[in-house]
Write an enzyme that holds these catalytic residues in place. Structure first.
Site, PDB file in Angstrom:
ATOM      1  N   CYS A 128       0.813  -1.230   0.000  1.00 50.32           N
ATOM      2  CA  CYS A 128       0.000   0.000   0.000  1.00 50.32           C
ATOM      3  C   CYS A 128       0.839   1.269   0.000  1.00 50.32           C
ATOM      4  O   CYS A 128       0.330   2.351  -0.313  1.00 50.32           O
ATOM      5  CB  CYS A 128      -0.961   0.005   1.176  1.00 50.32           C
ATOM      6  SG  CYS A 128      -2.146  -1.325   1.089  1.00 50.32           S
ATOM      7  N   ASN A 176     -10.054  -0.058  -0.255  1.00 49.83           N
ATOM      8  CA  ASN A 176      -8.586   0.031  -0.223  1.00 49.83           C
ATOM      9  C   ASN A 176      -8.044  -0.547  -1.532  1.00 49.83           C
ATOM     10  O   ASN A 176      -8.114  -1.753  -1.755  1.00 49.83           O
ATOM     11  CB  ASN A 176      -8.065  -0.755   0.990  1.00 49.83           C
ATOM     12  CG  ASN A 176      -6.548  -0.710   1.122  1.00 49.83           C
ATOM     13  OD1 ASN A 176      -5.847  -0.321   0.195  1.00 49.83           O
ATOM     14  ND2 ASN A 176      -6.048  -1.129   2.267  1.00 49.83           N
ATOM     15  N   HIS A 227      -3.257   7.491   1.849  1.00 51.65           N
ATOM     16  CA  HIS A 227      -3.660   6.153   1.418  1.00 51.65           C
ATOM     17  C   HIS A 227      -5.044   5.883   1.990  1.00 51.65           C
ATOM     18  O   HIS A 227      -5.309   6.155   3.157  1.00 51.65           O
ATOM     19  CB  HIS A 227      -2.647   5.120   1.922  1.00 51.65           C
ATOM     20  CG  HIS A 227      -3.114   3.707   1.704  1.00 51.65           C
ATOM     21  ND1 HIS A 227      -3.616   3.272   0.497  1.00 51.65           N
ATOM     22  CD2 HIS A 227      -3.155   2.635   2.542  1.00 51.65           C
ATOM     23  CE1 HIS A 227      -3.960   1.999   0.601  1.00 51.65           C
ATOM     24  NE2 HIS A 227      -3.692   1.592   1.825  1.00 51.65           N
TER      25      HIS A 227
END
Ligand code: ACO
Length: 322
Positions: free
Chosen positions: A113, A279, A249
């Protein structure tokens, strides 16, 4: 001083949108639980023919079009992904081919990520050192292909998509008023590798499924994200009151809110897309940048802080003036 300035941004999301309620049909979960714990309402999933490289190419073409540049104006492609189409070649070289780019070089960056932040930092270094004039930096993922659909604690959280920025070398004064990337900060700590990993790869002969101790990752997230953002801001010579937008993020609204609070920034200055995308790992920041521009939030000259944490653990931040 050479600065890496964003001259185009774009994104691509698969057509298939899955609302939280869909998961109620197959799992012991609810729309209320997913919204309350993560802030996610829906996500996009790739269809059979769609891959990380095809979505990355669509996002890259959108960024090129916005900058009025052609593929052969680009010297390098840096593609952040943990879900490349194949073990090798890199998804970046596939994108190079799909764009019709016949010169330059292309490679993947894998920092889960945190991948887009790592890719931006690497692209910035390529430009700063004179190895490239223009670099496409892409984040693209198909996490739907590494989901265990029987694991309610992970499969409701992730989504697919891609975002891209085109960076160009421009001369700046060397002050925090310059457009472009002003500072970067990268970190990793492999002692925490078991908190978030995929249980497959070349050593197992399978591509595997994502495994996550979500509450443990959560514990690390807010503190490490606020710290890396502070470090990057200090390097850039700016403070929280100078920041126009945090583009974090997009893993969990509670992490985003906690980090903003720790940085002493109101949520009005945070670009939030987690409700619509879930996500999307390395794709989440460039997706949020592109959507932020589309919504009219991010404007030329704005000071932006991006920050991310993911498997590794790996985390980092980038400060840039749009
Ligand atoms: N529906 C209903 N209940 C669920 C679900 C679900 N989908 N998933 C888990 N639960 C249950 C658990 O089983 C647990 O039940 P128990 O108390 O009976 O054991 C309860 O909900 C609480 O579980 P927690 O994991 O403690 O819940 P938490 O509040 O921590 O929220 C979440 C979970 C959303 C995963 C959160 O911890 C999180 O966002 N973590 C960080 C994720 C992240 O940022 N990852 C890094 C980036 S990802 C990357 O790098 C690929």
């Amino acid at each position: 001083m050479r600065r890496a300035v964003v001259i185009g941004v774009g994104h691509h999301l698969p057509d298939r949108i899955v609302e939280n309620a869909e998961f109620e049909k197959t799992l012991d979960t609810s729309d209320e639980w997913i919204r309350a714990r993560s802030g996610i309402e829906r996500r996009h999933f790739a269809s059979d023919g769609e891959t990380t490289s095809s979505m990355a190419s669509a996002a890259a073409n959108a960024a090129l079009a916005q900058a009025s540049k052609a593929a052969d104006d680009v010297d390098a492609i840096v593609l952040a992904t943990s879900t490349a189409d194949l073990t090798f070649p890199s998804a970046a070289t596939m994108v190079q081919d799909q764009l019709g780019m016949t010169r330059g070089f292309a490679f993947d960056v894998q920092a889960v990520c945190a991948g887009f932040v790592y890719a931006l930092a690497n692209a910035n270094a390529l430009i700063a050192s004179g190895q490239a004039e223009r670099v496409l930096v892409i984040g693209a993922e198909t996490f739907s292909r590494i989901m265990d659909w029987t694991d309610r604690s992970t499969c409701v959280l992730f989504g697919d998509g891609a975002g891209a920025v085109l960076l160009e070398a421009q001369e700046g004064d060397g002050t925090s008023q310059d457009r472009g990337i002003l500072s970067t900060d990268l970190n990793s700590d492999g002692r925490h590798r078991d908190l978030l990993y995929v249980d497959g790869g070349v050593s197992t002969g399978t591509s595997g499924y994502l495994r996550m101790q979500g509450n443990q990752v959560f514990r690390h997230a807010v503190e490490k994200l606020a710290q890396t953002a502070e470090t990057a801001m200090e390097r850039a010579g700016v403070s929280a009151s100078d920041v126009d937008w945090i583009v974090p993020h997009q893993a969990n609204i509670r992490i985003i809110q906690g980090t903003a609070k720790k940085m002493d920034l109101p949520m009005e200055r945070v670009v939030v897309t987690v409700q619509d995308h879930g996500n999307t790992s390395a794709a989440s920041i460039p997706l949020a940048l592109s959507v932020g521009v589309e919504r009219g939030q991010i404007k030329r000259g704005d000071l932006i802080v991006t920050e991310a944490i993911g498997g590794g653990l790996a985390w980092g931040a980038v400060v840039m003036r749009w």
